[in-house]
Design a protein around this motif. Structure first.
Motif, PDB file in Angstrom:
ATOM      1  N   MET A  92     -44.240  24.909  43.285  1.00 34.13           N
ATOM      2  CA  MET A  92     -43.936  23.722  44.090  1.00 34.13           C
ATOM      3  C   MET A  92     -43.037  24.119  45.264  1.00 34.13           C
ATOM      4  SD  MET A  92     -42.425  20.001  42.966  1.00 34.13           S
ATOM      5  CE  MET A  92     -40.996  20.606  42.139  1.00 34.13           C
ATOM      6  N   LEU A  93     -43.304  23.498  46.414  1.00 32.94           N
ATOM      7  CA  LEU A  93     -42.520  23.793  47.606  1.00 32.94           C
ATOM      8  C   LEU A  93     -41.671  22.576  47.950  1.00 32.94           C
ATOM      9  CD1 LEU A  93     -42.018  25.774  49.966  1.00 32.94           C
ATOM     10  CD2 LEU A  93     -43.830  24.555  51.208  1.00 32.94           C
ATOM     11  N   ILE A  94     -40.389  22.794  48.125  1.00 35.38           N
ATOM     12  CA  ILE A  94     -39.488  21.686  48.474  1.00 35.38           C
ATOM     13  C   ILE A  94     -39.054  21.829  49.922  1.00 35.38           C
ATOM     14  CG2 ILE A  94     -37.221  20.686  47.980  1.00 35.38           C
ATOM     15  CD1 ILE A  94     -37.895  20.882  45.181  1.00 35.38           C
ATOM     16  N   THR A  95     -39.263  20.782  50.688  1.00 35.11           N
ATOM     17  CA  THR A  95     -38.936  20.852  52.120  1.00 35.11           C
ATOM     18  C   THR A  95     -37.914  19.798  52.537  1.00 35.11           C
ATOM     19  OG1 THR A  95     -40.790  19.410  52.610  1.00 35.11           O
ATOM     20  CG2 THR A  95     -41.196  21.788  52.771  1.00 35.11           C
ATOM     21  N   ARG A  96     -37.709  18.764  51.706  1.00 31.15           N
ATOM     22  CA  ARG A  96     -36.777  17.695  52.105  1.00 31.15           C
ATOM     23  C   ARG A  96     -35.359  18.047  51.658  1.00 31.15           C
ATOM     24  NH1 ARG A  96     -39.359  13.140  54.217  1.00 31.15           N
ATOM     25  NH2 ARG A  96     -37.278  13.000  55.156  1.00 31.15           N
ATOM     26  N   HIS A  97     -34.396  17.674  52.485  1.00 33.21           N
ATOM     27  CA  HIS A  97     -32.989  18.018  52.246  1.00 33.21           C
ATOM     28  C   HIS A  97     -32.484  17.436  50.925  1.00 33.21           C
ATOM     29  CE1 HIS A  97     -28.609  17.972  52.998  1.00 33.21           C
ATOM     30  NE2 HIS A  97     -28.814  18.936  53.855  1.00 33.21           N
ATOM     31  N   ALA A  98     -32.776  16.156  50.678  1.00 34.83           N
ATOM     32  CA  ALA A  98     -32.243  15.504  49.469  1.00 34.83           C
ATOM     33  C   ALA A  98     -32.817  16.142  48.205  1.00 34.83           C
ATOM     34  CB  ALA A  98     -32.559  14.004  49.503  1.00 34.83           C
ATOM     35  N   GLU A  99     -34.115  16.445  48.245  1.00 35.51           N
ATOM     36  CA  GLU A  99     -34.743  17.080  47.069  1.00 35.51           C
ATOM     37  C   GLU A  99     -34.192  18.492  46.854  1.00 35.51           C
ATOM     38  OE1 GLU A  99     -39.120  17.128  46.548  1.00 35.51           O
ATOM     39  OE2 GLU A  99     -39.000  15.523  48.037  1.00 35.51           O
ATOM     40  N   ALA A 100     -33.973  19.196  47.958  1.00 32.14           N
ATOM     41  CA  ALA A 100     -33.424  20.559  47.847  1.00 32.14           C
ATOM     42  C   ALA A 100     -32.038  20.493  47.205  1.00 32.14           C
ATOM     43  CB  ALA A 100     -33.354  21.199  49.226  1.00 32.14           C
ATOM     44  N   GLU A 101     -31.214  19.563  47.660  1.00 32.50           N
ATOM     45  CA  GLU A 101     -29.870  19.427  47.075  1.00 32.50           C
ATOM     46  C   GLU A 101     -29.963  19.090  45.588  1.00 32.50           C
ATOM     47  OE1 GLU A 101     -26.507  18.294  50.315  1.00 32.50           O
ATOM     48  OE2 GLU A 101     -27.444  16.612  49.266  1.00 32.50           O
ATOM     49  N   ALA A 102     -30.896  18.201  45.240  1.00 38.35           N
ATOM     50  CA  ALA A 102     -31.007  17.783  43.837  1.00 38.35           C
ATOM     51  C   ALA A 102     -31.382  18.972  42.946  1.00 38.35           C
ATOM     52  CB  ALA A 102     -32.036  16.659  43.716  1.00 38.35           C
ATOM     53  N   VAL A 103     -32.330  19.789  43.392  1.00 44.21           N
ATOM     54  CA  VAL A 103     -32.744  20.948  42.573  1.00 44.21           C
ATOM     55  C   VAL A 103     -31.592  21.945  42.465  1.00 44.21           C
ATOM     56  CG1 VAL A 103     -34.260  22.971  42.527  1.00 44.21           C
ATOM     57  CG2 VAL A 103     -35.215  20.713  43.006  1.00 44.21           C
ATOM     58  N   LEU A 104     -30.913  22.205  43.605  1.00 43.92           N
ATOM     59  CA  LEU A 104     -29.843  23.212  43.602  1.00 43.92           C
ATOM     60  C   LEU A 104     -28.636  22.750  42.770  1.00 43.92           C
ATOM     61  CD1 LEU A 104     -30.068  24.328  47.350  1.00 43.92           C
ATOM     62  CD2 LEU A 104     -30.682  25.698  45.342  1.00 43.92           C
ATOM     63  N   ALA A 105     -28.527  21.446  42.529  1.00 45.43           N
ATOM     64  CA  ALA A 105     -27.393  20.935  41.750  1.00 45.43           C
ATOM     65  C   ALA A 105     -27.748  20.742  40.272  1.00 45.43           C
ATOM     66  CB  ALA A 105     -26.925  19.606  42.345  1.00 45.43           C
ATOM     67  N   ASP A 106     -28.972  21.054  39.884  1.00 41.69           N
ATOM     68  CA  ASP A 106     -29.460  20.735  38.537  1.00 41.69           C
ATOM     69  C   ASP A 106     -29.533  22.024  37.711  1.00 41.69           C
ATOM     70  OD1 ASP A 106     -31.008  20.098  36.322  1.00 41.69           O
ATOM     71  OD2 ASP A 106     -32.281  18.710  37.423  1.00 41.69           O
ATOM     72  N   THR A 107     -28.763  22.085  36.614  1.00 39.69           N
ATOM     73  CA  THR A 107     -28.701  23.334  35.829  1.00 39.69           C
ATOM     74  C   THR A 107     -30.019  23.628  35.095  1.00 39.69           C
ATOM     75  OG1 THR A 107     -27.719  22.058  34.043  1.00 39.69           O
ATOM     76  CG2 THR A 107     -26.201  23.321  35.421  1.00 39.69           C
ATOM     77  N   ARG A 108     -30.944  22.655  35.103  1.00 38.06           N
ATOM     78  CA  ARG A 108     -32.243  22.941  34.471  1.00 38.06           C
ATOM     79  C   ARG A 108     -33.105  23.850  35.345  1.00 38.06           C
ATOM     80  NH1 ARG A 108     -33.569  16.786  33.187  1.00 38.06           N
ATOM     81  NH2 ARG A 108     -32.986  16.793  35.388  1.00 38.06           N
ATOM     82  N   TYR A 109     -32.697  24.026  36.594  1.00 42.74           N
ATOM     83  CA  TYR A 109     -33.381  24.980  37.484  1.00 42.74           C
ATOM     84  C   TYR A 109     -32.529  26.242  37.558  1.00 42.74           C
ATOM     85  CZ  TYR A 109     -36.260  21.078  39.008  1.00 42.74           C
ATOM     86  OH  TYR A 109     -37.125  20.022  39.044  1.00 42.74           O
ATOM     87  N   VAL A 110     -33.120  27.370  37.227  1.00 45.99           N
ATOM     88  CA  VAL A 110     -32.360  28.635  37.203  1.00 45.99           C
ATOM     89  C   VAL A 110     -33.055  29.657  38.111  1.00 45.99           C
ATOM     90  CG1 VAL A 110     -31.512  28.236  34.855  1.00 45.99           C
ATOM     91  CG2 VAL A 110     -33.626  29.545  35.193  1.00 45.99           C
ATOM     92  N   PRO A 111     -32.325  30.694  38.537  1.00 51.25           N
ATOM     93  CA  PRO A 111     -33.010  31.734  39.298  1.00 51.25           C
ATOM     94  C   PRO A 111     -34.081  32.380  38.421  1.00 51.25           C
ATOM     95  CG  PRO A 111     -30.626  32.051  39.322  1.00 51.25           C
ATOM     96  CD  PRO A 111     -30.905  30.992  38.323  1.00 51.25           C
ATOM     97  N   PRO A 112     -35.243  32.697  38.969  1.00 55.74           N
ATOM     98  CA  PRO A 112     -36.255  33.378  38.157  1.00 55.74           C
ATOM     99  C   PRO A 112     -35.637  34.618  37.508  1.00 55.74           C
ATOM    100  CG  PRO A 112     -37.136  32.791  40.319  1.00 55.74           C
ATOM    101  CD  PRO A 112     -35.679  32.478  40.356  1.00 55.74           C
ATOM    102  N   PRO A 113     -35.797  34.769  36.183  1.00 54.73           N
ATOM    103  CA  PRO A 113     -35.118  35.878  35.486  1.00 54.73           C
ATOM    104  C   PRO A 113     -35.551  37.248  36.013  1.00 54.73           C
ATOM    105  CG  PRO A 113     -36.241  34.414  33.938  1.00 54.73           C
ATOM    106  CD  PRO A 113     -36.609  33.940  35.298  1.00 54.73           C
ATOM    107  N   VAL A 114     -34.610  38.197  35.960  1.00 53.53           N
ATOM    108  CA  VAL A 114     -34.930  39.565  36.377  1.00 53.53           C
ATOM    109  C   VAL A 114     -35.014  40.438  35.130  1.00 53.53           C
ATOM    110  CG1 VAL A 114     -33.803  39.298  38.617  1.00 53.53           C
ATOM    111  CG2 VAL A 114     -32.478  40.181  36.685  1.00 53.53           C
ATOM    112  N   ARG A 115     -35.659  41.597  35.252  1.00 52.04           N
ATOM    113  CA  ARG A 115     -35.821  42.401  34.034  1.00 52.04           C
ATOM    114  C   ARG A 115     -34.469  42.958  33.579  1.00 52.04           C
ATOM    115  NH1 ARG A 115     -37.191  48.079  33.880  1.00 52.04           N
ATOM    116  NH2 ARG A 115     -37.187  49.044  35.948  1.00 52.04           N
ATOM    117  N   GLN A 116     -34.331  43.033  32.263  1.00 59.10           N
ATOM    118  CA  GLN A 116     -33.041  43.392  31.666  1.00 59.10           C
ATOM    119  C   GLN A 116     -33.053  44.800  31.082  1.00 59.10           C
ATOM    120  OE1 GLN A 116     -30.286  41.113  31.582  1.00 59.10           O
ATOM    121  NE2 GLN A 116     -31.576  39.924  32.978  1.00 59.10           N
ATOM    122  N   ASP A 117     -34.168  45.524  31.261  1.00 54.36           N
ATOM    123  CA  ASP A 117     -34.293  46.807  30.557  1.00 54.36           C
ATOM    124  C   ASP A 117     -34.243  48.017  31.496  1.00 54.36           C
ATOM    125  OD1 ASP A 117     -36.633  46.357  31.868  1.00 54.36           O
ATOM    126  OD2 ASP A 117     -37.956  46.747  30.150  1.00 54.36           O
ATOM    127  N   GLY A 118     -33.687  47.818  32.699  1.00 52.81           N
ATOM    128  CA  GLY A 118     -33.588  48.954  33.631  1.00 52.81           C
ATOM    129  C   GLY A 118     -32.605  50.000  33.107  1.00 52.81           C
TER     130      GLY A 118
END
Ligand code: HEM
Length: 247
Positions: free
Chosen positions: A1-27
């Motif tokens: 999903m692509l977010i382009t509106r300011h209010a929606e962007a703020e809502a996602v960035l403030a919501d702990t249910r959205y996390v950075p895509p995980p990175v590999r842990q076995d390097g």
């Protein structure tokens, strides 16, 4: 999903249910992949809070006004050859004497693109600095240089440098998007910062590059749960270089 509106962007960035895509842990220890698994930028929950706290404490020991003065002086000393200056100045303030390995390590830091060169650069930095200092150098490097490049494209003689930087951050952000994973659905969300920063619901005449706006509600330094902890430092480094070039 692509977010382009300011209010929606703020809502996602403030919501702990959205996390950075995980990175590999076995390097393997000491590689770029290993480094990405250690840092606050790609972690969540309590590890993120603890790692971010360490960075904030370290940043609090740095004086943005001093960074600005030093970046200006070094840019002038080098007759305008400004590349590398922000990272050197930040490195010196963090006690890192040699920052020549930063660009090679920074190249894969956000993208995750691994290479022998990036691994060698990370190994070199680990010999010179602790993890918080390395994190700050890698986070800041390309973003500050990108901001300076963009500001130079917009600069007119006599511009107020702080106003130029604020409006450049809004209209021409060095980081154009950030991604999150929706932990409920597993969907990936891309937040388009360029579009959010030009949302007509928030910015009058968003397409106009307008220095009278001053600091605005742009999302270039992020928002919510995990914003950039160093906007004052980033602005000081960029302003110092621009003063060295333009004044
Ligand atoms: C113009 C320059 C810069 C821009 C536009 C910028 C922007 C950002 C943004 C948008 C994020 C959050 C990413 C996300 O939510 O997905 C971030 C995080 C971060 N930035 Fe910056 N940044 C800049 C310069 C710097 C500098 C100079 C430093 C270090 C001195 C720095 C340190 C960090 C760190 C450590 C994080 C991770 C914070 C965390 O998640 O715990 N940034 N930055």
């Amino acid at each position: 999903m692509l977010i382009t509106r300011h209010a929606e962007a703020e809502a996602v960035l403030a919501d702990t249910r959205y996390v950075p895509p995980p990175v590999r842990q076995d390097g393997a220890e000491g590689t770029l992949a290993w480094l990405r698994a250690q840092v606050s930028r790609f972690s969540t929950g309590e590890p993120h809070a603890a790692r971010c706290r360490l960075l904030t404490e370290r940043l609090a020991t740095l004086d943005p006004a001093g960074l600005r003065t030093e970046a200006r002086a070094r840019t002038k000393d080098r007759d305008g050859a400004w590349r590398g200056v922000p990272t050197e100045v930040l490195g010196a303030a963090l006690g890192v004497k040699d920052t020549t390995a930063v660009p090679a390590a920074a190249a894969g830091y956000l993208s995750g693109e691994e290479s022998p060169e990036a691994d060698a650069a990370v190994a070199e930095l680990l010999d010179l600095a602790d993890l918080p200092a390395i994190t700050l150098l890698l986070q800041g490097h390309a973003a500050v240089e990108g901001l300076i490049e963009a500001a130079l494209r917009h600069a007119e003689p006599g511009d107020d440098i702080d106003a130029l930087l604020h409006e450049t951050l809004r209209q021409d952000p060095p980081l154009q998007a950030t991604r999150r994973l929706d932990t409920r659905t597993g969907d990936e969300v891309t937040i388009d910062l360029v579009s959010a920063n030009r949302d007509p619901a928030v910015f009058d005449h968003p397409e106009r590059f307008d220095l009278t706006r001053g600091p605005s509600a742009h999302l270039t330094f992020g928002h919510g749960v995990r914003p950039c902890p160093a906007p004052a430092h980033a602005l000081a480094l960029a302003a110092g270089v621009l003063e060295g070039l333009l004044s």
